[in-house]
Scaffold this motif. Sequence first.
Motif, PDB file in Angstrom:
ATOM      1  N   PRO A  80       0.924  -1.122  -0.007  1.00  0.00           N
ATOM      2  CA  PRO A  80      -0.041   0.052  -0.034  1.00  0.00           C
ATOM      3  C   PRO A  80       0.980   1.057  -0.026  1.00  0.00           C
ATOM      4  CG  PRO A  80       0.029  -1.015   2.249  1.00  0.00           C
ATOM      5  CD  PRO A  80       0.879  -1.901   1.331  1.00  0.00           C
ATOM      6  N   ASN A  81       0.441   2.324  -0.562  1.00  0.00           N
ATOM      7  CA  ASN A  81       0.998   3.442  -0.662  1.00  0.00           C
ATOM      8  C   ASN A  81       0.690   4.372   0.533  1.00  0.00           C
ATOM      9  OD1 ASN A  81      -1.233   4.939  -1.407  1.00  0.00           O
ATOM     10  ND2 ASN A  81      -1.044   4.569  -3.627  1.00  0.00           N
ATOM     11  N   THR A  82       1.163   5.497   0.718  1.00  0.00           N
ATOM     12  CA  THR A  82       0.678   6.578   1.957  1.00  0.00           C
ATOM     13  C   THR A  82      -0.631   6.867   1.942  1.00  0.00           C
ATOM     14  OG1 THR A  82       3.187   7.387   2.043  1.00  0.00           O
ATOM     15  CG2 THR A  82       1.356   8.556   3.035  1.00  0.00           C
ATOM     16  N   ALA A  83      -1.192   7.401   0.917  1.00  0.00           N
ATOM     17  CA  ALA A  83      -2.574   7.711   0.558  1.00  0.00           C
ATOM     18  C   ALA A  83      -3.469   6.451   1.095  1.00  0.00           C
ATOM     19  CB  ALA A  83      -2.996   8.096  -0.708  1.00  0.00           C
ATOM     20  N   GLU A  84      -3.181   5.413   0.410  1.00  0.00           N
ATOM     21  CA  GLU A  84      -3.934   4.056   0.856  1.00  0.00           C
ATOM     22  C   GLU A  84      -3.786   3.699   2.432  1.00  0.00           C
ATOM     23  OE1 GLU A  84      -3.451   2.095  -3.518  1.00  0.00           O
ATOM     24  OE2 GLU A  84      -2.146   1.573  -1.868  1.00  0.00           O
ATOM     25  N   LEU A  85      -2.731   3.933   2.954  1.00  0.00           N
ATOM     26  CA  LEU A  85      -2.486   3.615   4.453  1.00  0.00           C
ATOM     27  C   LEU A  85      -3.281   4.486   5.303  1.00  0.00           C
ATOM     28  CD1 LEU A  85       1.077   2.576   4.663  1.00  0.00           C
ATOM     29  CD2 LEU A  85      -0.601   1.120   4.901  1.00  0.00           C
ATOM     30  N   VAL A 218      -6.405   0.384  12.214  1.00  0.00           N
ATOM     31  CA  VAL A 218      -5.595   1.456  12.831  1.00  0.00           C
ATOM     32  C   VAL A 218      -4.095   1.045  12.975  1.00  0.00           C
ATOM     33  CG1 VAL A 218      -5.057   3.127  14.575  1.00  0.00           C
ATOM     34  CG2 VAL A 218      -7.221   2.770  13.506  1.00  0.00           C
ATOM     35  N   ILE A 219      -4.210   0.008  13.973  1.00  0.00           N
ATOM     36  CA  ILE A 219      -2.689  -0.639  14.353  1.00  0.00           C
ATOM     37  C   ILE A 219      -2.184  -1.171  13.044  1.00  0.00           C
ATOM     38  CG2 ILE A 219      -1.576  -2.242  15.510  1.00  0.00           C
ATOM     39  CD1 ILE A 219      -3.664  -2.234  17.430  1.00  0.00           C
ATOM     40  N   ASP A 220      -2.762  -1.777  11.986  1.00  0.00           N
ATOM     41  CA  ASP A 220      -2.118  -2.112  10.892  1.00  0.00           C
ATOM     42  C   ASP A 220      -1.491  -1.160  10.013  1.00  0.00           C
ATOM     43  OD1 ASP A 220      -1.102  -4.618   8.881  1.00  0.00           O
ATOM     44  OD2 ASP A 220      -2.524  -3.534   7.821  1.00  0.00           O
ATOM     45  N   GLY A 221      -2.473  -0.195   9.752  1.00  0.00           N
ATOM     46  CA  GLY A 221      -2.158   0.827   8.946  1.00  0.00           C
ATOM     47  C   GLY A 221      -0.802   1.994   9.536  1.00  0.00           C
ATOM     48  N   VAL A 222      -0.648   2.076  10.796  1.00  0.00           N
ATOM     49  CA  VAL A 222       0.234   2.592  11.613  1.00  0.00           C
ATOM     50  C   VAL A 222       1.547   1.985  11.514  1.00  0.00           C
ATOM     51  CG1 VAL A 222       1.030   3.660  13.653  1.00  0.00           C
ATOM     52  CG2 VAL A 222      -0.970   3.948  12.956  1.00  0.00           C
TER      53      VAL A 222
END
Length: 233
Positions: A80-85, A218-222
Motif C-alpha cells: 500500500p502507498n501512503t494515501a491508501e494507508l 488502525v494498528i496495521d496502518g500505523v
Amino acid sequence: MAELLLVLTPIALLDSTSIVPLCIVVLIVLLGGPSPLFRSAALLAGVFLTYLACGLLVMFGLQSVFEAINDYAIKVWQAPNTAELMFQILVGVLLVMFGLRMTKTPEKQDEKTAPASMTASQALFTGAGMTIVGLPGAVPYLAAIDLVLRSDLATAQTVMVLFAYNIVFISPLVVIVAVSLLFGERSRPLLDLIRGFFDRWGQRVIVGLMLAFGVILVIDGVGWFFGMPLIPV
C-alpha cells in the motif's frame, strides 16, 4: 463441482450471518400470524431471489469489474502507498467511532416493522429490501463468486453452483420456519429464545466486530509506516 460446493458451504453459512439478524424478528412475527408458511416463504423468496440476482449480476455482468477490483485489492494488500494507508487508518477510526456511538444508543426493536397483517407481497419486498441493506456485509459472497469464476465451469454449472450457495445461505432461516411449522405452539419458547438472543446480543456482536476491525485497521496502518504491519503479507 462437488468439491467446490463442499468449500462454498461453510462460506455460505458464514455469509448468512449478514442476513439472519436482519430477518429474524420479522420472520418470527410472521410465523406467529395468519398463513405463516405462505408469508414466511414469501420473505425467504425475497431474500433468495435478490441475493441470487446480485450474484449473477456480479458473475456475468460485472466480471471484468470484479477482476479489476480483485487485482487492485491484491496490490494494496501487498504494497500500500501512503494515501491508501491513511485511508485505511481513517476507515479504522470511523469504525471505532461508530462502534462507540452505537454503545451509547439504546437498542430498540420496532414491532411495527413486522406487523402481523403484512401480506405475502409485502413480505417478499421486505425480504428483498433487507437483502439489499445487508449487501455491504457480502464480502464472503464476493469471495465465493471469485472461487466459482476460477473453477472454469460451464455456464449452466456456474448457475447451479450459485443457486446451491444461495440455498445454503438462507438455510438457517429455513430451519427456523421448519421448526415452527413442525412443532407449532411448542416451538414458541425456542423462537422466543432465538429472538431474545438477537434482541440482547445482536447489536453487541456488531459493535464488538466494528471495534475490533477498526482497531486492527488502525494498528496495521500505523505499523506499515514503521515496517511492522499487524497483518502479515
